[in-house]
Design a protein around this motif. Structure first.
Motif, mmCIF file in Angstrom:
data_model
loop_
_atom_site.group_PDB
_atom_site.id
_atom_site.type_symbol
_atom_site.label_atom_id
_atom_site.label_comp_id
_atom_site.label_asym_id
_atom_site.label_seq_id
_atom_site.Cartn_x
_atom_site.Cartn_y
_atom_site.Cartn_z
ATOM 1 N N GLY A 1 0.810 -1.219 0.000
ATOM 2 C CA GLY A 1 0.000 0.000 0.000
ATOM 3 C C GLY A 1 0.835 1.256 0.000
ATOM 4 N N GLU A 2 0.408 2.225 0.808
ATOM 5 C CA GLU A 2 1.089 3.520 0.838
ATOM 6 C C GLU A 2 2.493 3.418 1.404
ATOM 7 O OE1 GLU A 2 0.249 6.498 -0.228
ATOM 8 O OE2 GLU A 2 -1.694 5.880 -1.016
ATOM 9 N N ASN A 3 2.770 2.387 2.211
ATOM 10 C CA ASN A 3 4.072 2.278 2.866
ATOM 11 C C ASN A 3 5.147 1.682 1.969
ATOM 12 O OD1 ASN A 3 3.014 3.307 5.246
ATOM 13 N ND2 ASN A 3 2.360 1.294 5.965
ATOM 14 N N ARG A 4 4.772 1.196 0.795
ATOM 15 C CA ARG A 4 5.762 0.573 -0.101
ATOM 16 C C ARG A 4 6.370 1.617 -1.019
ATOM 17 N NH1 ARG A 4 6.260 -1.404 -5.200
ATOM 18 N NH2 ARG A 4 4.151 -0.696 -5.742
ATOM 19 N N VAL A 5 7.664 1.757 -0.974
ATOM 20 C CA VAL A 5 8.341 2.703 -1.852
ATOM 21 C C VAL A 5 8.612 2.010 -3.186
ATOM 22 C CG1 VAL A 5 10.626 2.067 -0.945
ATOM 23 C CG2 VAL A 5 10.309 4.245 -2.106
ATOM 24 N N ASP A 6 8.259 2.665 -4.277
ATOM 25 C CA ASP A 6 8.419 2.105 -5.623
ATOM 26 C C ASP A 6 9.792 2.516 -6.152
ATOM 27 O OD1 ASP A 6 8.216 1.170 -8.189
ATOM 28 O OD2 ASP A 6 6.146 1.853 -8.475
ATOM 29 N N LEU A 7 10.798 1.679 -5.870
ATOM 30 C CA LEU A 7 12.162 2.012 -6.275
ATOM 31 C C LEU A 7 12.314 2.003 -7.784
ATOM 32 C CD1 LEU A 7 14.192 -0.002 -3.610
ATOM 33 C CD2 LEU A 7 13.389 2.368 -3.521
ATOM 34 N N GLY A 8 11.546 1.155 -8.473
ATOM 35 C CA GLY A 8 11.645 1.088 -9.929
ATOM 36 C C GLY A 8 11.242 2.406 -10.585
ATOM 37 N N VAL A 9 10.178 3.001 -10.104
ATOM 38 C CA VAL A 9 9.738 4.286 -10.656
ATOM 39 C C VAL A 9 10.777 5.370 -10.372
ATOM 40 C CG1 VAL A 9 8.026 6.127 -10.396
ATOM 41 C CG2 VAL A 9 7.279 3.759 -10.606
ATOM 42 N N LEU A 10 11.335 5.360 -9.173
ATOM 43 C CA LEU A 10 12.329 6.378 -8.830
ATOM 44 C C LEU A 10 13.583 6.228 -9.692
ATOM 45 C CD1 LEU A 10 12.048 6.444 -4.936
ATOM 46 C CD2 LEU A 10 10.938 7.938 -6.607
ATOM 47 N N ARG A 11 13.985 4.997 -9.949
ATOM 48 C CA ARG A 11 15.132 4.775 -10.838
ATOM 49 C C ARG A 11 14.828 5.282 -12.244
ATOM 50 N NH1 ARG A 11 15.460 -0.383 -8.142
ATOM 51 N NH2 ARG A 11 17.347 -0.512 -6.846
ATOM 52 N N SER A 12 13.630 4.983 -12.735
ATOM 53 C CA SER A 12 13.248 5.395 -14.091
ATOM 54 C C SER A 12 13.217 6.912 -14.223
ATOM 55 C CB SER A 12 11.885 4.799 -14.450
ATOM 56 O OG SER A 12 11.444 5.264 -15.709
ATOM 57 N N VAL A 13 12.663 7.587 -13.217
ATOM 58 C CA VAL A 13 12.577 9.051 -13.252
ATOM 59 C C VAL A 13 13.975 9.660 -13.299
ATOM 60 C CG1 VAL A 13 11.943 11.084 -11.900
ATOM 61 C CG2 VAL A 13 10.315 9.214 -12.159
ATOM 62 N N ALA A 14 14.873 9.177 -12.449
ATOM 63 C CA ALA A 14 16.233 9.713 -12.418
ATOM 64 C C ALA A 14 16.964 9.439 -13.725
ATOM 65 C CB ALA A 14 16.998 9.113 -11.245
ATOM 66 N N ALA A 15 16.821 8.216 -14.255
ATOM 67 C CA ALA A 15 17.517 7.861 -15.490
ATOM 68 C C ALA A 15 17.011 8.677 -16.669
ATOM 69 C CB ALA A 15 17.364 6.367 -15.768
ATOM 70 N N THR A 16 15.712 8.936 -16.724
ATOM 71 C CA THR A 16 15.135 9.685 -17.845
ATOM 72 C C THR A 16 15.667 11.105 -17.912
ATOM 73 O OG1 THR A 16 13.108 8.372 -17.746
ATOM 74 C CG2 THR A 16 12.976 10.497 -18.875
ATOM 75 N N THR A 17 15.892 11.717 -16.767
ATOM 76 C CA THR A 17 16.304 13.129 -16.736
ATOM 77 C C THR A 17 17.810 13.308 -16.600
ATOM 78 O OG1 THR A 17 16.000 13.232 -14.341
ATOM 79 C CG2 THR A 17 14.087 13.768 -15.714
ATOM 80 N N GLY A 18 18.552 12.234 -16.513
ATOM 81 C CA GLY A 18 20.001 12.355 -16.353
ATOM 82 C C GLY A 18 20.431 12.568 -14.925
ATOM 83 N N GLY A 19 19.558 12.257 -13.959
ATOM 84 C CA GLY A 19 19.900 12.402 -12.552
ATOM 85 C C GLY A 19 20.399 11.108 -11.942
ATOM 86 N N HIS A 20 20.373 11.029 -10.608
ATOM 87 C CA HIS A 20 20.855 9.862 -9.881
ATOM 88 C C HIS A 20 19.762 9.359 -8.941
ATOM 89 C CE1 HIS A 20 24.546 11.942 -11.124
ATOM 90 N NE2 HIS A 20 25.150 10.757 -11.077
ATOM 91 N N PHE A 21 19.760 8.037 -8.752
ATOM 92 C CA PHE A 21 18.837 7.403 -7.804
ATOM 93 C C PHE A 21 19.610 6.985 -6.566
ATOM 94 C CE2 PHE A 21 17.543 3.241 -6.120
ATOM 95 C CZ PHE A 21 16.344 3.619 -5.519
ATOM 96 N N TYR A 22 18.994 7.201 -5.375
ATOM 97 C CA TYR A 22 19.637 6.846 -4.117
ATOM 98 C C TYR A 22 18.641 6.096 -3.232
ATOM 99 C CZ TYR A 22 22.964 10.480 -5.529
ATOM 100 O OH TYR A 22 23.875 11.249 -6.218
ATOM 101 N N ARG A 23 19.196 5.269 -2.384
ATOM 102 C CA ARG A 23 18.403 4.510 -1.409
ATOM 103 C C ARG A 23 18.940 4.814 -0.030
ATOM 104 N NH1 ARG A 23 15.101 2.519 1.440
ATOM 105 N NH2 ARG A 23 14.497 0.320 1.641
ATOM 106 N N ALA A 24 18.068 5.245 0.891
ATOM 107 C CA ALA A 24 18.484 5.596 2.248
ATOM 108 C C ALA A 24 17.631 4.848 3.255
ATOM 109 C CB ALA A 24 18.367 7.095 2.467
ATOM 110 N N GLU A 25 18.280 4.260 4.263
ATOM 111 C CA GLU A 25 17.557 3.537 5.316
ATOM 112 C C GLU A 25 17.690 4.205 6.681
ATOM 113 O OE1 GLU A 25 18.896 -0.478 5.302
ATOM 114 O OE2 GLU A 25 18.050 -0.944 3.318
#
Length: 332
Positions: A243-267
């Motif tokens: 649900g709302e608590n699941r972070v969609d890492l795939g979408v975040l990677r895609s967004v960063a890659a499309t614009t030439g940015g970087h994806f990060y994961r923080a715990e």
């Protein structure tokens, strides 16, 4: 130093001489005394009548003053000015926008700070982001908060202390309980439209997946790329949750890659600090240097001198004419 803004106006200095040489003298008809026996008077004196004229005599002081007045007027038209020493100023060449998720899931107390304390996700993020903003000297910074709907909390500004103060006032749920990543990117693109910076960068942090956007994040990222906006994404949630608590890492990677940015994961806080330090290293503050020389106009001085000389010349001629008439009357 002293200079003329329009030095070509000085070519007007010889204009009165050219007028004097090339144009005919000014003539004016005036009434004269009529003598009924003029022909007999001329015959008696043996003179032949012919057209006559009275040429007004000009004194040397009149000619010198008139020449000086014209020179002062031309000097004023050339716009004299005093140019000061060069002044330089550094202005931001980049606009940096921070987008922070404040949906309901950011209230979970599972975020370990760098000192080991357990905080809510939003409190931990605010500490790290506040420190990041404090070191953005030279950048214009904006802050966007998003939940069900995004909104601009801080427009682009170089007042970093105000941005930090408004970030501290942020609370979970102020923008709704859901997450709208695509709409947040769309709002960022719209906000960047008024920006004239050479580099536009968005750092988007979320702990959930897109559940409320009208525009899919991937499509919004493609539009951002077309508008020259680079997006760095940071995921701080649990990808195994639901649900709302699941972070969609795939979408975040895609967004960063499309614009030439970087994806990060923080715990935790330490990882998040390292991520923002990496962003700071990859995107250091950029400054453009503007240089100009202050200019103080001086045209009022020669123009004022010309007006004063004109008044003095007129006053002198008027007094001389008045004294001449009085002397003629006394003589009569």
């Amino acid at each position: 130093m002293f200079e003329f803004a329009w030095p070509w106006m000085l070519t007007l200095l010889p204009l009165p001489i050219l007028v004097w040489w090339l144009l005919p003298p000014y003539r004016a008809r005036q009434a004269s005394v009529m003598v009924p026996f003029f022909d007999r008077l001329a015959a008696a004196t043996g003179q032949t009548p012919q057209r006559g004229a009275v040429v007004l005599q000009r004194r040397r002081i009149q000619m010198v003053t008139a020449a000086l007045i014209w020179a002062l007027v031309v000097a004023a038209l050339a716009r004299p000015q005093w140019v000061g020493d060069p002044v330089t100023r550094e202005v931001s060449a980049r606009d940096l926008m921070l987008a922070i998720d404040i949906s309901g899931s950011m209230d979970q107390r599972d975020f370990r700070n760098s000192d080991g304390a357990m905080l809510t996700r939003l409190d931990g993020v605010k500490r790290v982001v506040a420190d990041f903003i404090a070191h953005r000297h030279g950048d214009r910074v904006a802050l966007v908060l998003f939940g069900t709907r995004p909104y601009v909390q801080v427009p682009f500004t170089q007042d970093l202390q105000t941005a930090i103060a408004l970030l501290a006032q942020t609370e979970v749920g102020m923008a709704g309980q859901q997450t709208a990543i695509g709409d947040t990117i769309g709002l960022a693109i719209k906000t960047f439209e008024a920006s004239k910076a050479r580099e536009k960068r968005l750092v988007l942090l979320t702990d959930g997946n897109d559940t409320a956007s009208r525009v899919p994040p991937e499509h919004a990222a493609d539009i951002a790329h077309q508008n020259g906006v680079v997006i760095d994404t940071i995921g701080v949630g649990d990808p195994a949750a639901t649900g709302e608590n699941r972070v969609d890492l795939g979408v975040l990677r895609s967004v960063a890659a499309t614009t030439g940015g970087h994806f990060y994961r923080a715990e935790d806080g330490a990882q998040l600090q390292a991520i923002y330090a990496d962003i700071d290293r990859l995107a250091p503050a950029k400054l453009d240097t503007l240089s100009w020389r202050p200019k103080q106009p001086l045209f009022q001085w020669p123009l004022g001198a010309a007006v004063v000389l004109s008044l003095l010349l007129w006053l002198g001629l008027s007094l001389e004419s008045g004294l001449g008439r009085r002397g003629a009357l006394d003589h009569a």
